[in-house]
Design an enzyme around this catalytic site. Structure first.
Site, PDB file in Angstrom:
ATOM      1  N   ARG A  48      12.248  -5.419  37.484  1.00 29.25           N
ATOM      2  CA  ARG A  48      12.223  -4.907  35.911  1.00 29.25           C
ATOM      3  C   ARG A  48      11.469  -3.930  35.570  1.00 29.25           C
ATOM      4  O   ARG A  48      11.750  -2.974  34.933  1.00 29.25           O
ATOM      5  CB  ARG A  48      11.592  -6.343  35.453  1.00 29.25           C
ATOM      6  N   TYR A 100      24.126   7.164  13.824  1.00 29.91           N
ATOM      7  CA  TYR A 100      24.798   6.171  14.428  1.00 29.91           C
ATOM      8  C   TYR A 100      24.424   4.810  13.713  1.00 29.91           C
ATOM      9  O   TYR A 100      23.373   4.428  13.493  1.00 29.91           O
ATOM     10  CB  TYR A 100      24.394   6.162  15.980  1.00 29.91           C
ATOM     11  N   ASP A 172      17.814  11.918  19.078  1.00 25.97           N
ATOM     12  CA  ASP A 172      18.769  11.137  19.635  1.00 25.97           C
ATOM     13  C   ASP A 172      19.842  12.233  20.044  1.00 25.97           C
ATOM     14  O   ASP A 172      20.280  12.754  19.494  1.00 25.97           O
ATOM     15  CB  ASP A 172      19.358  10.148  18.745  1.00 25.97           C
ATOM     16  N   LYS A 197      27.614   7.321  26.945  1.00 26.57           N
ATOM     17  CA  LYS A 197      28.706   8.354  26.299  1.00 26.57           C
ATOM     18  C   LYS A 197      28.545   9.317  27.574  1.00 26.57           C
ATOM     19  O   LYS A 197      28.999   9.203  28.724  1.00 26.57           O
ATOM     20  CB  LYS A 197      27.963   8.721  24.868  1.00 26.57           C
TER      21      LYS A 197
HETATM   22  C1  LIG Z   1      26.430   4.683  21.000  1.00 27.46           C
HETATM   23  C2  LIG Z   1      25.277   5.478  20.589  1.00 27.46           C
HETATM   24  C3  LIG Z   1      23.959   4.756  20.411  1.00 27.46           C
HETATM   25  C4  LIG Z   1      23.833   3.566  21.301  1.00 27.46           C
HETATM   26  O1  LIG Z   1      23.803   3.303  22.348  1.00 27.46           O
HETATM   27  P1  LIG Z   1      24.442   2.135  23.451  1.00 27.46           P
HETATM   28  O2  LIG Z   1      24.542   2.574  24.715  1.00 27.46           O
HETATM   29  O3  LIG Z   1      25.745   1.727  22.798  1.00 27.46           O
HETATM   30  O4  LIG Z   1      23.563   1.007  23.048  1.00 27.46           O
HETATM   31  C5  LIG Z   1      22.864   5.593  19.915  1.00 27.46           C
HETATM   32  N1  LIG Z   1      23.249   6.793  19.273  1.00 27.46           N
HETATM   33  C6  LIG Z   1      24.232   7.290  19.400  1.00 27.46           C
HETATM   34  C7  LIG Z   1      24.525   8.775  18.789  1.00 27.46           C
HETATM   35  C8  LIG Z   1      25.487   6.831  19.965  1.00 27.46           C
HETATM   36  O5  LIG Z   1      26.636   7.438  19.821  1.00 27.46           O
END
Ligand SMILES: *Cc1c(COP(=O)(O)O)cnc(C)c1O
Length: 381
Positions: A48, A100, A172, A197
């Protein structure tokens, strides 16, 4: 020795396995590690908290963002959650009004119930950012380009504001990826990624990441990472490491195809409005040029004279593009934010920032551009 991006993407954090010479980092599919006497071990106790496959990935991610420390999570949301755990009741977060949907949801539906407040401003406007800060503000959370309307925030200028007010500054960086943009170099304290992504890039893993430079901050985050336990397994870490090796090639191809698709759609009679920071008339173009290596493959369009029904009809006509949530994979996707990725945001709130019922978001993949254009042409016809 500091290497350039592609070399880091392929090698950082990874060396041949010391026991066998295996060139690729093995999938250390183990939950626990032998100790020679209590407390004496080789740096790994329980998976973990630490796992060698995950560690290789974390070191690679840190190198790509020009940071000292990386942390991998079982999703982007788990990574965001870990940052929010640094806050206490009464604290306020300053963030963007185009976010998001899942970030908006965790802010308002999860953390507001613990007495943390969130202020949403237009982060393209530095005066709004500055005016949004008060003595309770403990975190600035920025997305740029924003999801889905691709607004640009000036990372360096917001960094100055954060520093002046001594507020933790997080970005982000999911939409840009570390290839297009490195927020730590521009004053951010912390970078978050949905590695689901572009970083993984093949739509076969859900994963998140945090990258920081400051050791104290890293230790605080590591505490929650281990204590809460939203960490990924070794198989997923291996897949993400494999994906990263081509991040630079993929991002170049996404950006190239992004330009071709954006230019095609710009003059299309069925398109009322298009959002893509590569256009010179995009209000954030100059800032994007300054802080990004290229403009990427994320595009949003508003369909002309289309109600929800017509928007759904067009969304279902594609043969190469796939109608699906998510983005950043090698394959092209289209998404209807109002009902899919941003469905958790109230209609009135989302429409204020342009997430209308006839907005479609496109994640341009790395297929042959001619085939993508042909598919758009037939779907819009
Ligand atoms: C998809 C996304 C998230 C969340 O990530 P997950 O891997 O789906 O939990 C956060 N910020 C942005 C800009 C995203 O496109």
């Amino acid at each position: 020795m500091s290497y350039k991006f592609a070399t880091k993407a392929i090698h950082a954090g990874q060396q041949a396995d010391p026991t066998t010479g295996a060139v690729m980092t093995p999938i250390y599919q183990t939950s626990t590690y032998q100790q020679s006497s209590p407390g004496e071990h080789k740096g790994y106790e329980y998976s973990r908290g630490t796992n060698p496959t995950r560690k290789a990935l974390e070191d690679c991610l840190a190198a790509l963002e020009n940071g000292q420390y990386g942390l991998a999570f079982s999703s982007g949301m788990a990574a965001t959650d870990c940052v929010l755990r640094l806050l206490k009741p009464g604290d306020e977060v300053l963030t963007g009004d185009d976010l998001y949907g899942g970030s908006y949801r965790i802010f308002t539906k999860v953390y507001e119930q613990y007495g943390i407040t969130f202020k949403f401003v237009n982060t393209s406007d530095l005066a709004e950012v500055e005016a949004g800060i008060n003595e309770r503000t403990k975190l600035i959370w920025i997305e740029t380009p924003t999801n889905p309307t691709l607004k640009i925030a000036d990372l360096e200028e917001i960094g100055k504001i954060a520093k002046q007010h001594q507020v933790l500054y997080a970005v982000d960086n999911t939409f840009a990826s570390p290839y297009l943009q490195n927020p730590l170099d521009l004053g951010a304290d912390l970078v978050m990624h949905s590695a689901t992504k572009y970083i993984n890039g093949h739509s076969d893993v859900v994963m998140g990441a945090l990258i920081v430079n400051d050791e104290e901050l890293y230790k605080k985050l590591w505490f929650f990472y281990n204590a809460v336990g939203g960490t990924p397994g070794p198989q997923d870490a291996f897949l993400a490491l494999r994906g990263i090796k081509t991040l630079h090639l993929r991002m170049k191809a996404h950006s190239e195809n992004g330009r071709i698709v954006a230019e095609y759609l710009k003059n299309h009679p069925k398109i009322e409005k298009i959002y893509w920071p590569g256009f010179e008339d995009h209000p954030g173009h100059e800032i994007a040029k300054k802080q990004m290596r290229d403009f990427g493959g994320m595009i949003s369009v508003v369909l002309k004279d289309a109600d929800l029904k017509e928007t759904f009809r067009i969304s279902s006509q594609f043969k190469v593009f796939t109608l699906a949530e998510s983005l950043g994979g090698v394959e092209s996707l289209i998404n209807h934010p109002a009902t899919m990725t941003h469905g958790s945001i109230p209609k009135e709130t989302r429409e204020k920032v342009g997430v209308v019922d006839n907005l479609i978001r496109i994640s341009v993949g790395i297929e042959d551009a001619e085939d993508l254009i042909a598919d758009l042409e037939q779907a819009l016809r």
